[in-house]
Design a protein around this motif. Structure first.
Motif, short mmCIF file in Angstrom:
data_model
loop_
_atom_site.label_atom_id
_atom_site.label_comp_id
_atom_site.label_asym_id
_atom_site.label_seq_id
_atom_site.Cartn_x
_atom_site.Cartn_y
_atom_site.Cartn_z
N ILE A 146 -1.90 -30.56 8.47
CA ILE A 146 -1.14 -31.38 7.54
C ILE A 146 -0.60 -30.39 6.50
O ILE A 146 -1.33 -29.93 5.63
CB ILE A 146 -1.96 -32.48 6.86
CG1 ILE A 146 -2.49 -33.47 7.91
CG2 ILE A 146 -1.12 -33.24 5.85
CD1 ILE A 146 -3.89 -33.20 8.36
N VAL A 147 0.66 -30.02 6.66
CA VAL A 147 1.29 -29.01 5.81
C VAL A 147 2.16 -29.72 4.79
O VAL A 147 3.10 -30.44 5.15
CB VAL A 147 2.14 -28.03 6.64
CG1 VAL A 147 2.84 -27.03 5.73
CG2 VAL A 147 1.27 -27.30 7.66
N CYS A 148 1.84 -29.55 3.51
CA CYS A 148 2.66 -30.11 2.43
C CYS A 148 3.55 -29.01 1.86
O CYS A 148 3.06 -27.93 1.52
CB CYS A 148 1.79 -30.72 1.34
SG CYS A 148 1.11 -32.33 1.78
N VAL A 149 4.84 -29.30 1.80
CA VAL A 149 5.82 -28.36 1.27
C VAL A 149 6.23 -28.85 -0.11
O VAL A 149 6.76 -29.96 -0.25
CB VAL A 149 7.05 -28.26 2.19
CG1 VAL A 149 8.01 -27.18 1.69
CG2 VAL A 149 6.62 -27.99 3.63
N ILE A 150 5.95 -28.05 -1.13
CA ILE A 150 6.28 -28.45 -2.49
C ILE A 150 7.12 -27.36 -3.14
O ILE A 150 7.22 -26.23 -2.66
CB ILE A 150 5.01 -28.74 -3.32
CG1 ILE A 150 4.21 -27.46 -3.56
CG2 ILE A 150 4.14 -29.80 -2.64
CD1 ILE A 150 3.03 -27.67 -4.50
N GLY A 151 7.73 -27.74 -4.26
CA GLY A 151 8.58 -26.80 -4.98
C GLY A 151 9.61 -27.55 -5.80
O GLY A 151 9.76 -28.77 -5.66
N PRO A 152 10.34 -26.86 -6.64
CA PRO A 152 11.34 -27.52 -7.48
C PRO A 152 12.52 -28.03 -6.67
O PRO A 152 12.73 -27.62 -5.52
CB PRO A 152 11.78 -26.40 -8.44
CG PRO A 152 11.51 -25.14 -7.69
CD PRO A 152 10.28 -25.40 -6.87
N LYS A 196 -3.09 -32.41 -2.68
CA LYS A 196 -4.42 -31.87 -2.98
C LYS A 196 -5.49 -32.51 -2.11
O LYS A 196 -6.42 -31.86 -1.65
CB LYS A 196 -4.74 -32.10 -4.46
CG LYS A 196 -6.01 -31.42 -4.94
CD LYS A 196 -6.27 -31.70 -6.42
CE LYS A 196 -5.21 -31.07 -7.30
NZ LYS A 196 -5.54 -31.21 -8.75
N GLU A 197 -5.35 -33.83 -1.86
CA GLU A 197 -6.39 -34.57 -1.14
C GLU A 197 -6.29 -34.43 0.37
O GLU A 197 -7.31 -34.34 1.06
CB GLU A 197 -6.29 -36.06 -1.52
CG GLU A 197 -7.30 -36.95 -0.82
CD GLU A 197 -7.13 -38.41 -1.17
OE1 GLU A 197 -7.78 -39.25 -0.52
OE2 GLU A 197 -6.33 -38.72 -2.09
N VAL A 198 -5.06 -34.41 0.90
CA VAL A 198 -4.87 -34.57 2.35
C VAL A 198 -4.46 -33.27 3.06
O VAL A 198 -4.83 -33.05 4.21
CB VAL A 198 -3.83 -35.67 2.64
CG1 VAL A 198 -3.59 -35.84 4.12
CG2 VAL A 198 -4.30 -36.99 2.03
N ALA A 199 -3.69 -32.42 2.40
CA ALA A 199 -3.11 -31.26 3.08
C ALA A 199 -4.19 -30.30 3.56
O ALA A 199 -5.24 -30.12 2.92
CB ALA A 199 -2.15 -30.53 2.15
N SER A 200 -3.92 -29.68 4.71
CA SER A 200 -4.76 -28.56 5.15
C SER A 200 -4.19 -27.24 4.62
O SER A 200 -4.93 -26.28 4.43
CB SER A 200 -4.85 -28.52 6.68
OG SER A 200 -3.56 -28.48 7.27
N ARG A 201 -2.86 -27.25 4.37
CA ARG A 201 -2.21 -26.07 3.77
C ARG A 201 -1.07 -26.52 2.88
O ARG A 201 -0.43 -27.52 3.15
CB ARG A 201 -1.66 -25.12 4.85
CG ARG A 201 -2.69 -24.16 5.41
CD ARG A 201 -2.07 -23.17 6.36
NE ARG A 201 -1.50 -23.82 7.53
CZ ARG A 201 -0.29 -23.57 8.00
NH1 ARG A 201 0.50 -22.69 7.39
NH2 ARG A 201 0.15 -24.18 9.08
N ILE A 202 -0.81 -25.73 1.85
CA ILE A 202 0.32 -25.96 0.96
C ILE A 202 1.29 -24.80 1.11
O ILE A 202 0.89 -23.63 1.09
CB ILE A 202 -0.13 -26.02 -0.52
CG1 ILE A 202 -1.26 -27.03 -0.72
CG2 ILE A 202 1.06 -26.32 -1.43
CD1 ILE A 202 -0.84 -28.45 -0.84
N LEU A 203 2.59 -25.13 1.26
CA LEU A 203 3.65 -24.12 1.19
C LEU A 203 4.43 -24.36 -0.10
O LEU A 203 4.91 -25.48 -0.33
CB LEU A 203 4.60 -24.23 2.39
CG LEU A 203 4.01 -24.15 3.80
CD1 LEU A 203 5.13 -24.21 4.84
CD2 LEU A 203 3.20 -22.89 3.98
#
Length: 274
Positions: free
Chosen positions: A29-35, A234-241
């Motif tokens: 579960i990869v979450c991609v965050i950023g502005p 924060k709760e679910v992702a296995s990795r954050i990009l």
């Protein structure tokens, strides 16, 4: 499952992705965050070639789907997509929206098999190893019946079976997004891409969509999620990009990413959103 290698995307002179590298494994579960404007949604849309990459490779199950010679529609069958604005067909009922892709693909495959069988005696004249006719074990009516049965099973799962025969205009935003997720699941995909799935929802409707996504995550569905929901990441992702200005600047587990960000730009971003 997916290897992204030096991915680039430009719109005219505007370079949005400047050489992105990432690996998505089965069950991630990869979450991609950023502005805003960092290239997150463009990156996601390139993963199933809704945007054709300008350069680089996207290896999905060993095939470079960024290669223009590849029939992307074959591979899209296993890549689900959930959009920010739902993208449901307003002129079709809820159950028809969910049935649409399975019926289309089932009928197309059936038609192609019939055509192949029709021409087989001729094509076998030019083959050393003769092919056998494909056994046709279904009909259009059976395809539709099976698609509806599967659609109803999915609607039961998301708690909207009573909405099967209504039109999307009668649903709340949260209900529409849950139907959109069910539509993606109807193809039994290997991975689902979520493009800011809660950003168009009223705050009180966000929870019902995130709860469904958490359920999918617990079932082992591979997911790539562009999101502004830091709590979900924060709760679910296995990795954050973390992306900014067309690059992935940082990649880490949620615990490390939020507790000890390494890149100065990451620390600056988190200081503003947490």
């Amino acid at each position: 499952m997916i290897d992204v290698i030096d991915l680039k995307k430009s719109f005219g002179k505007l370079e949005v992705l400047k050489g992105v590298n990432a690996t998505i494994n089965q069950g991630d579960i990869v979450c991609v965050i950023g502005p805003s404007g960092s290239g997150k949604s463009t990156f996601l849309r390139c993963l199933n070639c809704m945007e054709d990459p300008t350069g680089g490779k996207i290896i999905f199950h060993g095939v470079n789907i960024a290669d223009m010679k590849v029939d992307i529609n074959i591979h899209r069958r296993k890549i689900g997509m959930v959009f920010q604005q739902f993208n449901l067909f307003a002129n079709k009922t809820v159950v028809e929206n969910i049935m649409l892709a399975p019926v289309h693909i089932g009928v197309t495959d059936l038609r192609n098999a019939k055509i192949s069988n029709f021409f087989l005696p001729i094509t076998n004249l030019f083959r050393k190893n003769k092919k056998q006719k494909q056994e046709l074990v279904t009909t259009k009516a059976q395809i539709r019946a099976e698609a509806r049965e599967n659609a109803m099973r999915l609607l039961n799962r998301i708690g909207l079976a009573d909405k099967a025969d209504v039109y999307p205009s009668t649903l709340s935003g949260g209900q529409k997004q849950r139907v959109a997720i069910a539509r993606a699941l109807a193809m039994n995909p290997d991975v689902i891409l979520f493009d800011e799935p809660t950003s168009a929802l009223d705050p009180e409707m966000v929870g019902e969509v995130l709860d469904l996504m958490k359920e999918l995550a617990s079932d082992g569905m591979t997911m790539v999620v562009v999101t502004h929901e830091m709590g979900f990441a924060k709760e679910v992702a296995s990795r954050i990009l973390f992306m900014d200005q067309g690059y992935i600047l940082e990649e880490n587990s949620p615990a490390e990413f939020f507790a000890d960000p390494k890149h100065p730009r990451t620390r600056e971003f988190l200081s503003k959103v947490l």
